[in-house]
Scaffold this motif. Structure first.
Motif, PDB file in Angstrom:
ATOM      1  N   GLY A 143       0.857  -1.133   0.161  1.00 33.02           N
ATOM      2  CA  GLY A 143       0.107   0.094   0.023  1.00 33.02           C
ATOM      3  C   GLY A 143       0.784   1.283   0.048  1.00 33.02           C
ATOM      4  O   GLY A 143       0.407   2.260  -0.665  1.00 33.02           O
ATOM      5  N   GLN A 144       1.913   1.199   0.752  1.00 29.13           N
ATOM      6  CA  GLN A 144       2.972   2.501   0.637  1.00 29.13           C
ATOM      7  C   GLN A 144       3.478   2.666  -0.509  1.00 29.13           C
ATOM      8  O   GLN A 144       3.727   3.731  -1.057  1.00 29.13           O
ATOM      9  N   GLN A 145       3.935   1.431  -1.231  1.00 29.83           N
ATOM     10  CA  GLN A 145       4.574   1.448  -2.440  1.00 29.83           C
ATOM     11  C   GLN A 145       3.627   2.174  -3.492  1.00 29.83           C
ATOM     12  O   GLN A 145       3.888   2.877  -4.339  1.00 29.83           O
ATOM     13  N   GLN A 146       2.396   1.821  -3.495  1.00 29.36           N
ATOM     14  CA  GLN A 146       1.419   2.352  -4.372  1.00 29.36           C
ATOM     15  C   GLN A 146       1.144   3.826  -4.241  1.00 29.36           C
ATOM     16  O   GLN A 146       0.858   4.460  -5.156  1.00 29.36           O
ATOM     17  N   ARG A 147       1.154   4.079  -2.974  1.00 30.96           N
ATOM     18  CA  ARG A 147       1.194   5.510  -2.584  1.00 30.96           C
ATOM     19  C   ARG A 147       2.171   6.410  -3.260  1.00 30.96           C
ATOM     20  O   ARG A 147       1.869   7.645  -3.665  1.00 30.96           O
ATOM     21  N   VAL A 148       3.351   5.900  -2.967  1.00 27.89           N
ATOM     22  CA  VAL A 148       4.409   6.378  -3.833  1.00 27.89           C
ATOM     23  C   VAL A 148       4.324   6.623  -5.179  1.00 27.89           C
ATOM     24  O   VAL A 148       4.730   7.621  -5.649  1.00 27.89           O
ATOM     25  N   ALA A 149       3.870   5.604  -5.820  1.00 31.58           N
ATOM     26  CA  ALA A 149       3.624   5.629  -7.071  1.00 31.58           C
ATOM     27  C   ALA A 149       2.584   6.683  -7.650  1.00 31.58           C
ATOM     28  O   ALA A 149       2.708   7.253  -8.535  1.00 31.58           O
ATOM     29  N   ILE A 150       1.490   6.944  -6.785  1.00 33.48           N
ATOM     30  CA  ILE A 150       0.554   7.955  -6.981  1.00 33.48           C
ATOM     31  C   ILE A 150       1.363   9.386  -6.927  1.00 33.48           C
ATOM     32  O   ILE A 150       1.242  10.214  -7.922  1.00 33.48           O
ATOM     33  N   ALA A 151       2.258   9.393  -6.065  1.00 37.24           N
ATOM     34  CA  ALA A 151       2.826  10.755  -5.835  1.00 37.24           C
ATOM     35  C   ALA A 151       3.659  10.882  -6.902  1.00 37.24           C
ATOM     36  O   ALA A 151       4.019  12.161  -7.397  1.00 37.24           O
ATOM     37  N   ARG A 152       4.536   9.803  -7.299  1.00 37.06           N
ATOM     38  CA  ARG A 152       5.487   9.915  -8.461  1.00 37.06           C
ATOM     39  C   ARG A 152       4.845  10.501  -9.949  1.00 37.06           C
ATOM     40  O   ARG A 152       5.156  11.343 -10.632  1.00 37.06           O
ATOM     41  N   ALA A 153       3.416   9.993 -10.168  1.00 31.82           N
ATOM     42  CA  ALA A 153       2.624  10.388 -11.324  1.00 31.82           C
ATOM     43  C   ALA A 153       2.012  11.747 -11.090  1.00 31.82           C
ATOM     44  O   ALA A 153       2.309  12.689 -12.174  1.00 31.82           O
ATOM     45  N   LEU A 154       1.892  12.335  -9.955  1.00 35.73           N
ATOM     46  CA  LEU A 154       1.584  13.790  -9.563  1.00 35.73           C
ATOM     47  C   LEU A 154       2.601  14.664  -9.756  1.00 35.73           C
ATOM     48  O   LEU A 154       2.499  15.944  -9.950  1.00 35.73           O
ATOM     49  N   MET A 155       3.864  14.355  -9.669  1.00 34.10           N
ATOM     50  CA  MET A 155       5.028  15.118  -9.712  1.00 34.10           C
ATOM     51  C   MET A 155       5.047  15.793 -11.048  1.00 34.10           C
ATOM     52  O   MET A 155       5.807  16.781 -11.305  1.00 34.10           O
ATOM     53  N   MET A 156       4.420  15.109 -12.152  1.00 35.70           N
ATOM     54  CA  MET A 156       4.581  15.661 -13.512  1.00 35.70           C
ATOM     55  C   MET A 156       3.329  16.811 -13.903  1.00 35.70           C
ATOM     56  O   MET A 156       2.943  16.965 -14.908  1.00 35.70           O
ATOM     57  N   ASP A 157       2.397  16.925 -12.696  1.00 31.49           N
ATOM     58  CA  ASP A 157       1.475  17.764 -13.002  1.00 31.49           C
ATOM     59  C   ASP A 157       0.540  17.478 -14.088  1.00 31.49           C
ATOM     60  O   ASP A 157       0.300  18.215 -14.967  1.00 31.49           O
ATOM     61  N   PRO A 158       0.086  16.056 -14.093  1.00 31.80           N
ATOM     62  CA  PRO A 158      -0.890  15.462 -15.130  1.00 31.80           C
ATOM     63  C   PRO A 158      -2.171  16.216 -15.134  1.00 31.80           C
ATOM     64  O   PRO A 158      -2.733  16.811 -13.918  1.00 31.80           O
ATOM     65  N   ASP A 159      -2.944  16.516 -16.208  1.00 28.67           N
ATOM     66  CA  ASP A 159      -4.265  16.774 -16.565  1.00 28.67           C
ATOM     67  C   ASP A 159      -5.196  15.931 -16.363  1.00 28.67           C
ATOM     68  O   ASP A 159      -6.406  15.901 -15.962  1.00 28.67           O
ATOM     69  N   ILE A 160      -4.911  14.502 -16.544  1.00 23.57           N
ATOM     70  CA  ILE A 160      -5.550  13.368 -16.169  1.00 23.57           C
ATOM     71  C   ILE A 160      -4.772  12.125 -15.581  1.00 23.57           C
ATOM     72  O   ILE A 160      -3.724  12.228 -15.805  1.00 23.57           O
ATOM     73  N   MET A 161      -5.495  11.594 -14.704  1.00 25.07           N
ATOM     74  CA  MET A 161      -4.984  10.385 -13.922  1.00 25.07           C
ATOM     75  C   MET A 161      -5.511   9.072 -14.357  1.00 25.07           C
ATOM     76  O   MET A 161      -6.857   9.163 -14.391  1.00 25.07           O
ATOM     77  N   LEU A 162      -5.082   8.203 -14.723  1.00 26.48           N
ATOM     78  CA  LEU A 162      -5.441   6.913 -15.313  1.00 26.48           C
ATOM     79  C   LEU A 162      -4.913   5.711 -14.257  1.00 26.48           C
ATOM     80  O   LEU A 162      -3.856   5.880 -13.995  1.00 26.48           O
ATOM     81  N   PHE A 163      -5.988   5.156 -13.488  1.00 22.16           N
ATOM     82  CA  PHE A 163      -5.526   4.189 -12.632  1.00 22.16           C
ATOM     83  C   PHE A 163      -6.049   2.643 -13.208  1.00 22.16           C
ATOM     84  O   PHE A 163      -7.146   2.540 -13.530  1.00 22.16           O
ATOM     85  N   ASP A 164      -4.815   1.920 -13.323  1.00 22.24           N
ATOM     86  CA  ASP A 164      -5.321   0.470 -13.869  1.00 22.24           C
ATOM     87  C   ASP A 164      -5.416  -0.544 -12.590  1.00 22.24           C
ATOM     88  O   ASP A 164      -4.519  -0.953 -12.123  1.00 22.24           O
ATOM     89  N   GLU A 165      -6.527  -0.718 -12.020  1.00 23.25           N
ATOM     90  CA  GLU A 165      -6.739  -1.786 -11.042  1.00 23.25           C
ATOM     91  C   GLU A 165      -5.668  -1.386  -9.840  1.00 23.25           C
ATOM     92  O   GLU A 165      -4.850  -2.313  -9.578  1.00 23.25           O
ATOM     93  N   PRO A 166      -5.535  -0.500  -9.389  1.00 20.26           N
ATOM     94  CA  PRO A 166      -4.512   0.199  -8.392  1.00 20.26           C
ATOM     95  C   PRO A 166      -4.498  -0.516  -7.447  1.00 20.26           C
ATOM     96  O   PRO A 166      -3.337  -0.711  -6.455  1.00 20.26           O
ATOM     97  N   THR A 167      -5.302  -1.192  -7.114  1.00 17.84           N
ATOM     98  CA  THR A 167      -5.495  -2.101  -5.334  1.00 17.84           C
ATOM     99  C   THR A 167      -5.656  -3.432  -5.568  1.00 17.84           C
ATOM    100  O   THR A 167      -5.629  -4.149  -4.630  1.00 17.84           O
ATOM    101  N   SER A 168      -5.665  -3.791  -6.708  1.00 11.85           N
ATOM    102  CA  SER A 168      -5.727  -5.478  -7.030  1.00 11.85           C
ATOM    103  C   SER A 168      -4.745  -6.296  -6.464  1.00 11.85           C
ATOM    104  O   SER A 168      -4.756  -7.552  -6.235  1.00 11.85           O
ATOM    105  N   ALA A 169      -3.425  -5.755  -6.313  1.00 17.84           N
ATOM    106  CA  ALA A 169      -2.419  -6.527  -6.052  1.00 17.84           C
ATOM    107  C   ALA A 169      -2.056  -6.448  -4.438  1.00 17.84           C
ATOM    108  O   ALA A 169      -0.900  -7.136  -3.892  1.00 17.84           O
ATOM    109  N   LEU A 170      -2.884  -5.504  -3.787  1.00 13.44           N
ATOM    110  CA  LEU A 170      -2.660  -5.286  -2.389  1.00 13.44           C
ATOM    111  C   LEU A 170      -3.472  -6.499  -1.333  1.00 13.44           C
ATOM    112  O   LEU A 170      -4.529  -6.965  -1.794  1.00 13.44           O
ATOM    113  N   ASP A 171      -2.903  -6.623  -0.369  1.00 11.82           N
ATOM    114  CA  ASP A 171      -3.745  -7.255   0.735  1.00 11.82           C
ATOM    115  C   ASP A 171      -4.954  -6.624   1.160  1.00 11.82           C
ATOM    116  O   ASP A 171      -4.880  -5.135   0.968  1.00 11.82           O
TER     117      ASP A 171
END
Length: 245
Positions: A143-171
């Motif tokens: 869960g922490q790694q996925q939150r880091v991945a979200i923060a990393r995507a936001l670093m680029m100031d995107p206009d759209i965020m695409l999430f591809d089953e972001p919780t399916s690999a998590l406990d």
């Protein structure tokens, strides 16, 4: 609202396998679109085509009113404005959390390391992980790694965020912390397309839902109508199954 994305008659093949069969959708700025459907229905492939991580064999994609030409030199700039978070985290294991976040803004956007570092700190605080700034991914939970991945995507100031089953690999106990960050993004006005099986999240956050099956969009509707009045038997069967797991 202003339209930010339009997909017209999108077709995708893998060899002889016909994966996307004439996809049409639009997305307005600030809208949250949730996509559900059985495995193999083309949901992830559709996202990857929108972000031009996959070539497609027919159709057009418009971003902010302009037709995207996949062969143009502009495609990398456009890709920086369409952030993507995957099922698996794809963090660089040899880099600390901070370095994972600042790499692309420094290399691609030309941001100074100091500016990128300050921005990374703000985003890590937003996702509740400022205390992990010097950690390596291996020392973080899923869960922490996925939150880091979200923060990393936001670093680029995107206009759209695409999430591809972001919780399916998590406990299961780690799903909530990732969904909480995504809900915060939605409330802040981020434009999002989310492929997920998290129906509670879909009910609470989505402006519209799309049901895909067999490479086609079968139906779309606002959440209340989507869940209360399924428009066809295949959709009803899928919802009955997933809501009763």
């Amino acid at each position: 609202m202003r339209e930010i994305l339009r997909v017209e008659n999108l077709h995708k093949y893998y060899g002889e396998l016909y994966v996307l069969k004439g996809i049409n959708l639009h997305l307005d700025k600030g809208e949250v679109l949730v996509v559900i459907g059985p495995s193999g229905s083309g949901k992830s492939t559709m996202l990857r085509c929108i972000n031009h991580l996959e070539e497609y064999q027919g159709g057009k994609i418009y971003f902010e009113g302009k037709l995207i030409n996949p062969k143009s030199g502009d495609i990398n700039r456009i890709r920086t404005k369409i952030g993507m978070v995957f099922q698996h985290f794809y963090l660089f294991p040899h880099l600390k959390v901070l370095d994972n976040l600042i790499l692309a803004p420094v290399k691609v956007l030309g941001m100074s390391k100091e500016e990128a570092t300050e921005k990374a700190k703000r985003l890590l605080e937003r996702v509740g992980l400022l205390d992990k700034i010097d950690a390596h991914p291996i020392n973080l939970s899923g869960g922490q790694q996925q939150r880091v991945a979200i923060a990393r995507a936001l670093m680029m100031d995107p206009d759209i965020m695409l999430f591809d089953e972001p919780t399916s690999a998590l406990d299961p106990e780690l799903v909530y912390e990732v969904l909480a960050v995504m809900k915060d993004l939605a409330r802040s006005g981020m434009t999002m397309i989310v492929v997920t099986h998290e129906m509670g999240f879909a009910r609470e956050v989505a402006d519209r839902l799309i049901f895909m099956d067999g490479g086609r969009i079968i139906t779309e509707a606002p959440p209340e109508e989507f869940f209360s009045h399924p428009k066809n038997e295949r959709m009803k069967e899928f919802l009955d199954h997933i809501l009763n797991i």
